[in-house]
Every structure is written in C-alpha cells, then in structure tokens.
Design an enzyme around this catalytic site. Structure first.
Site, PDB file in Angstrom:
ATOM      1  N   ASP A   1      -1.667  -1.040   6.140  1.00 26.37           N
ATOM      2  CA  ASP A   1      -2.197   0.168   7.733  1.00 26.37           C
ATOM      3  C   ASP A   1      -3.230  -0.389   8.011  1.00 26.37           C
ATOM      4  OD1 ASP A   1      -2.326   1.760   5.736  1.00 26.37           O
ATOM      5  OD2 ASP A   1      -0.664   3.398   7.671  1.00 26.37           O
TER       6      ASP A   1
ATOM      7  N   ASP B   1       0.352  -1.000  -0.011  1.00 23.83           N
ATOM      8  CA  ASP B   1       0.335   0.073  -0.009  1.00 23.83           C
ATOM      9  C   ASP B   1       1.426   1.299  -0.024  1.00 23.83           C
ATOM     10  OD1 ASP B   1      -2.016   1.391   0.130  1.00 23.83           O
ATOM     11  OD2 ASP B   1      -2.104   1.844   2.422  1.00 23.83           O
TER      12      ASP B   1
ATOM     13  N   ASP C   1      -7.193  -2.634   3.264  1.00 26.91           N
ATOM     14  CA  ASP C   1      -5.825  -3.625   3.248  1.00 26.91           C
ATOM     15  C   ASP C   1      -6.088  -5.221   4.211  1.00 26.91           C
ATOM     16  OD1 ASP C   1      -4.319  -1.936   1.910  1.00 26.91           O
ATOM     17  OD2 ASP C   1      -3.532  -0.931   3.914  1.00 26.91           O
TER      18      ASP C   1
END
Length: 794
Positions: A683, A484, A687
């Site tokens: 995080d 990410d 996700d």
C-alpha cells in the site's frame, strides 16, 4: 516500515463564485462559438470563463482554463495528475463534445458519434456508459425489423406453400415475391450492404462482407431470373418457373436483424455494473456556508474545503473527512463489505456511501473526477476495453477467416455446378450462399471482450478493480504472494505506545522532537507520533531540510539539530550506535510493536514504539489463501522481531524484516527466476517497484496513489480477502473465455462444411440459407449471453 508520501493534491483557497461543472476540456477550434460557456478548472474544480487568455493552457491539442495563476502553474508541472485515465486518452485523440464511441472488438477505434467499426462493422458503443439507455442503432434495427417482418413472412410462406395455396400462377407469384422483397432487401438490409461495402473499401473483410455477398447473390440471381428467365437453361426450371430464392434473401436479412437486436440488448447489459456505479452518486449536497446558513446545491457546485452536512438516510456526496458527529456508513456498494462501518471525527468517508444512523458534518477533500467513485468508474471502463492475451489466437484466425470462407464458397459453387445433380448450378449457388451466411467471425471476436466486460463490472461491485484483461487472465496463475505488513496485514492506523529516552533526555522530549520532524511525513506511523505529541500539548517546532529515506525513516533539521528517525538500517547508514537500547527495542518488538530510533546530531536520543493492530479480516484471508495452495511471504521494512510476531499470529512461515524497497524488488525477481508466479500486495510508495515487477501487483485501496498506479489489481477496501475473490473471479472468467472461444471455433468448423454440403453424398442433407442465417444470428448472441452468466456465478 517508514513510507513518506507527499500529498497528491494541495488544498488552496481562491476568490471565486460558487459554481462548478465537469466539462474538462474543449475543442481548440471552438473559442469564438463558445465564448460565453463556462469550463472547469481541472485543478480545483471551479467553473471559469475561457475569455482569460493569461490563464489558459493547451495540452495535447485541447485548451484548459483556470481560475488562478496558481492552478495554472500546478497543471503545467504535472497535467496528468489532474486528468483521469479517460480524460488523458480522449484529450490526446478525440473531440470533447458529446460521448465517445468505441468498438468492443477493436477498442483502438474511437469517434465522437455513433456508427459502425471500419474494421469489423460492429456497432460502436459509448466508451463511458450513461444512465440513459439511448442506443440509436438498437432503435433503428428494431424499426427495420418489425416494419419489414410481415413482408418476410409472406415471401417465405409463398416460397414454401404457394404452389399448394394456388393464390397465383407461379410466374405471377415470382413477381409478387420480387415486389415484397424489395423493401426488405433495399431498406431493412441497407445497413448490411453499406457495412459490407465499407469492409471492401477499408480492406478489412468481416461478417458483413459475407452477409452482403450471400444476400446479394441470392437476390440478384432471383431478380435476373424474374426479369429475364429466358437466359437460363431448362435445368433451372422448377414448377413452371425459373427457380428463385427471394425467401432466402429476406429471411437472411430479417434473422440477421433479429440476431443484432439480441446481441445489442445483451451487450448493453455488460455495462450494467458501471451504470449502477454511476447511479450511486447523489445529485445534491447540503452545504454549510461560512455564515452558518445551509443550502442544497448541485453536486457539481461542491469543491474542496466545503463543509457539508450528511443527514441520516442520505448518501455522502463526495470524499471527505468527518469534522463533527458520529455514524455508521454502508460502504457495500463500493467495497463489497456488508457490515456498516463506524465513523467519527477524523475518519475519512467515501462519496456515494449511505449514512445509516447519525448526522455528520464533513469537509470535502476530493470532488468530481478525483473521488473514489469516479476513479473506480474510470478504471472499470478502461479495463473493459482492454484485450486479453487469450484473444490473440482468435484475432489471428479472424484475420484470415473471411477470405477463407469466400474461397470455400466459390469452391462450393464450382464443385456443385460441375459435379452435382441437376439443377447443379442452382444447388451450387444456394450452397455457396449458405457457406457465406453461416460463417460468423464476430463470434470469435466477441469471445473474450464480453467476458472481460462482465468480469470487470462484477469485480468492481465486490471491491476488486482490475486494471486490464491481462490482469484477470493472469491472476489465477499466481502461486506465491508477497505481502507488506503495515496497511496490508494491519490496520495501517497505528497508535503511539511509548517513548523510551536515553540517559541524557526525557520521554516527552524524545516524543516532541520526533513529532516535530514527522510533521512533514504522510506515513501512518508519523501520524501516530504527531497526534500523540499534540494530545500532550507538546510544543512542536518546524522541521527544515526534511528528507525521506523511503522505507527506513526520515531526516531533517529541528531547532538547529540534525535529527534522524527510523529503523536499524537507517541508524547504520548514519553510524549511530543503538547497542545501549537494542534489548529494549527487541522486547517491544516481540510484543508486536514497531520501533523507531531517534538520533540527534549523531547520538542516540531514544526510541519510540508504535503498535498497529492486525485487521480483523486478515487471519481469514491468510487461511483461505494457504488453503488454495498459495505460498505467503511477509516482506516489511519493520523490525524482524515485530514482523515475526505478526507472522506467528497469522501462521505465515516465511518472513523478511527491515527490507528496503530494492530488497522487495530483488525478492520478487528471485522468486520469478525460480519459476514462481508472484503476486505482490502492498500500500505504500516503497512497495511500488515490487508491485510493478510482480506478475500481478495488488494495491490496497486504502494506500497511496503511487501504489495503486503501479498495481494491476486494486482492493478498494484494502481487505486481503479480496485476493481470494479476485482469484476465483479470474478462474471463472478464463473458463468463460475458453467456453466462448471453443464454441466459436467449433461452430465455424462444423457449420461451414455442413453448409457446403459435405453430408449430401452420405445422407442427402443440405443446409438451407435460411437455417444458416438463423444459426449465424444466434451465434454471436449466444457468446454474449454466455458471458453474462458471470454476473450471477458463484
């Protein structure tokens, strides 16, 4: 990317005394006996009495007590939110009083007192190590070993040299050996026989079955030969007496005790990392009372919302946020980061980190089992008790191992008795005893658990938390990493750049409306917008009907207007035309900014640009991973142009922008279908699905609880360099497991035939039961000591 995370714990005020403890639950049968004993409210951490039945909840067989109805109702909705992993497990299965003890080879075996495992007979050890090294079994075995060692030495000397010394005639010497052997066999060896009998009763043959059979065979035969020598044929005579083997029985017991001492001491070192973590927490905190006075209070008396002073050279008592002052904190004990980290008002601090310079005033946010340190300890302890997939083969072998050894021992006795040289049955008995003694299923059983315990502890000291042994074993296999952007590659602490209005409004109005809507969001981008509006003293309004579209933006009602704030995908869902500002947005994205559109009542009102700098450690981490041959893919909810700008700076070639949580999940699935072993690092809530689907999910410790709960590995500091550390540790640990398993298999594969006497026809070599006992005693200890090498390996 937009990720809106509701607060995990709401803060609330209660009227209560300033006392807390950490007794989380109590046995439901002990109400009357403990009526005066306070217990802890698991929601707010306050000390409460159990004499208030209106504020008591039973959960999984345990009673929990609460200081208020509000706390009680919150607990009823999601009880496991307020209980750590170990508390949840023990609450369901075990008594509350005292420590919980478990078997390192069979973690499903747990009880509330020391003892031995009913499956393997191994000494149980505390599920959660304490700072006090008080191992009752180690003390007991030490006493038995040293008090009986002189008898063992005398018996062994008489057996080997008695006929040369001439102290007694051989018949008298036999009686002397019997008398001296009694305390060794019946007292020092008593735990072994008890465990051996338990293995028979539980139908779980183990090492103690073999030791009990071997020692009993040698001792009983020798005792009968002493008491009734006339029943044996002349072929059993040796130097004027029936051959006896008291020395074999006592030496086996003494050497087994010695091996247990070495193993128990070595096993205690595998929990050294947890003990060091437990020792980090300070015992007291400096609390600032509402009237301005200050007092030092025990750490257990600190609760959420307390203001605490942290002076230079002191440890931060609990997790909190800085309200006053600035300083640098040494966080190396928790994150592995060697450089001090600067802190000022508004920054979060972690309990147990060291304040190196200035004075701070912090507000406590997480106390007790909710602190980062407590969560780390619980995760490490939980991971240490998990089973590695590699152990399955060893478990399968060990299941049949003892039975096979007994069969081999019986066959050895019969073959030697029928076909061996005279005295053939004596040879058969001694060789059968050697077979029983040299076999060591514990070496097989300990091969991977010891490596896992040491590796998880070492990882914790370097800021890498493994959820279980499977994560350690699988991490080395990853060849593809999906990352990410926000909070993973970047700082995750964005700063507001500018608001660009449409023709019918102003920049401040765009910022004000966006900030009003974003007050209900926990996303870092939302914080940046809200903080910017407050710095400009813009009057914010209350948002109603707030709704988060995870990963793409938010919706809500502000001042009677329907507001939508998010990326292009959200605007398309809402049928908002952004063509007029697409060029401006593209220009800002190419500079690395994240762009969000704001629409009011279906009309584009403007856009907001927020920048999030790349972490200083990210370029080095990305390069290390690329050098290791790992394919890196960026997948972010942010705009494609912004994502490509960041990727270009980091040398990441493959980029997926404006992806939804489902898109990340699909990407993981697609790569796996191509045969890739995929790791996902993120995080946020958005996700979580991909983290759970990936072969290895990696959560940033700076991210959300949902992300960390979905991942197999957590990087405490949120530093991608931790991936290289975790991969290296995984490779070392698996190599160590293979060494241990290989040694255990080779040891038994060679030792058992050697003890059976297969070399005798060729070289005349037989293995004494005493040497067999020495080899057996050292085998388990050697596996543990080999695992301990992981603590200091490069």
């Amino acid at each position: 990317m937009r990720t809106d995370t509701p607060p995990q714990h709401e803060h609330h005020d209660h009227q209560h005394d300033d006392h807390c403890s950490h007794a989380v639950f109590t046995d439901t049968t002990a109400h009357e006996d403990n009526s005066e004993k306070p217990f802890t409210d698991p929601v707010c951490g306050m000390e409460v009495s159990q004499t208030n039945p209106q504020k008591t909840v039973e959960y999984k067989g345990k009673d929990y007590f609460f200081c208020s109805t509000q706390c009680m109702e919150k607990f009823k909705v999601t009880p496991e939110t307020y209980l750590g992993p170990l508390e949840i497990h023990t609450a369901a299965e075990l008594p509350a009083a005292g420590a919980i003890y478990t078997c390192p080879m069979h973690p499903e075996i747990q009880q509330d007192h020391p003892g031995s495992c009913p499956k393997c007979g191994m000494a149980l050890e505390p599920l959660m190590p304490s700072l006090e090294d008080d191992n009752p079994e180690l003390k007991d075995f030490t006493r038995r070993f040293w008090w009986t060692l002189p008898f063992t030495i005398i018996v062994a000397v008489l057996a080997m040299f008695g006929h040369q010394l001439g102290w007694f005639n051989m018949v008298t010497q036999t009686w002397v050996e019997l008398v001296l052997s009694l305390p060794v066999v019946l007292w020092a060896g008593q735990p072994f026989f008890v465990r051996g009998w338990q293995s028979v009763v539980n139908r779980s043959p183990n090492m103690w079955t073999l030791i009990g059979l071997g020692t009993a065979a040698a001792f009983v035969y020798s005792t009968v030969a002493t008491l009734a020598p006339g029943i044996f044929p002349e072929t059993f005579m040796s130097m004027g007496r029936i051959a006896v083997y008291f020395e074999a029985a006592v030496v086996i017991i003494s050497l087994t005790l010695l091996g247990q001492l070495l193993e128990l001491q070595a096993r205690s070192q595998t929990s050294a990392a947890i003990k060091s973590l437990l020792g980090l927490a300070p015992k007291t905190a400096r609390r600032i009372n509402p009237n301005g006075t200050e007092e030092d209070v025990p750490l257990t008396h600190v609760h959420e919302g307390d203001r605490l002073r942290v002076r230079p050279g002191e440890k931060v008592p609990v997790d909190g946020i800085v309200e006053e002052g600035s300083s640098s904190l040494d966080e190396s004990m928790l994150t592995g980061e060697s450089l001090p980290v600067s802190k000022r008002a508004g920054d979060k601090v972690i309990g147990a980190t060291m304040n190196t310079s200035g004075a701070l005033v912090i507000r406590a946010e997480k106390v007790g089992s909710a602190t980062v340190l407590s969560q780390i300890v619980q995760l490490v302890a939980q991971a240490q008790r998990s089973r590695a997939p590699m152990q399955r083969m060893a478990d399968l072998v060990a299941g049949y191992f003892v039975v096979a050894v007994v069969v081999i021992a019986v066959a050895t006795l019969i073959i030697w008795g029928l076909f061996g040289p005279q005295p053939s049955w004596v040879y058969g008995l001694i060789n059968a005893v050697s077979v029983l003694i040299i076999a060591c299923p514990c070496a097989l059983g300990l091969a991977t658990p010891m490596s896992v315990m040491v590796a998880t502890g070492r990882g914790a000291t370097q800021g890498v938390l493994f959820r279980d042994a499977a994560a350690i074993e699988n991490f080395r296999k990853i060849d593809t990493l999906i990352v990410d952007k926000t909070g993973t590659l970047t700082e995750g602490r964005p700063t507001f750049e500018q608001a660009v209005p449409a023709s019918h409004t102003t920049a401040d109005e765009v910022l004000r409306l966006a900030a009003s809507l974003d007050q209900g969001s926990e996303h870092p981008l939302a914080h940046a917008i809200v903080n910017a509006a407050r710095e400009k003293d813009l009057a914010l309004s209350t948002a109603n009907d707030f709704e988060s579209s995870s990963g793409i933006g938010v919706r809500g009602q502000v001042e009677g207007k329907h507001l939508v704030l998010g990326n292009t995908a959200l605007m398309q869902q809402e049928n908002v035309d952004v063509t007029a500002m697409a060029g401006t947005a593209q220009s800002l994205r190419e500079k690395g900014a994240s762009v969000m559109y704001l629409a009011t009542d279906g009309q584009l009102a403007g856009l907001l640009a927020v920048s999030d700098p790349i972490k200083q450690s990210t370029p080095e981490a990305v390069q290390d991973l690329k050098d290791a041959g790992i394919r890196i893919i960026m997948a972010t909810g942010d705009g494609v142009a912004t994502a490509k700008t960041v990727a270009q700076q980091l040398g990441i070639d493959e980029v997926h922008g404006e992806v939804k949580p489902a898109d990340k999940l699909d990407l993981v699935t697609k790569l796996q279908s191509e045969g890739r072993v995929v790791a996902m690092a993120g995080d946020g809530i958005n996700d979580a699905p991909a983290l759970a689907k990936a072969n290895v999910g990696i959560a940033m410790g700076t991210g959300t609880d949902v992300a960390m709960n979905s991942a197999q590995v957590t990087l405490v500091k949120g530093d991608l360099r931790g991936i290289s550390i975790a991969r290296h540790l995984s490779e070392q640990t698996v190599a160590n497991m293979k060494q241990n398993l290989g040694f255990a298999f080779i040891y038994n594969a060679l030792g058992v035939p050697l003890a059976a006497g297969v070399l005798y026809p060729f070289v005349g070599l037989l293995l004494s039961p005493m040497f067999a006992a020495l080899a057996m005693s050292l085998s388990s200890a050697s596996v543990v000591f080999n695992a301990l090498r992981l603590r200091n390996s490069d």
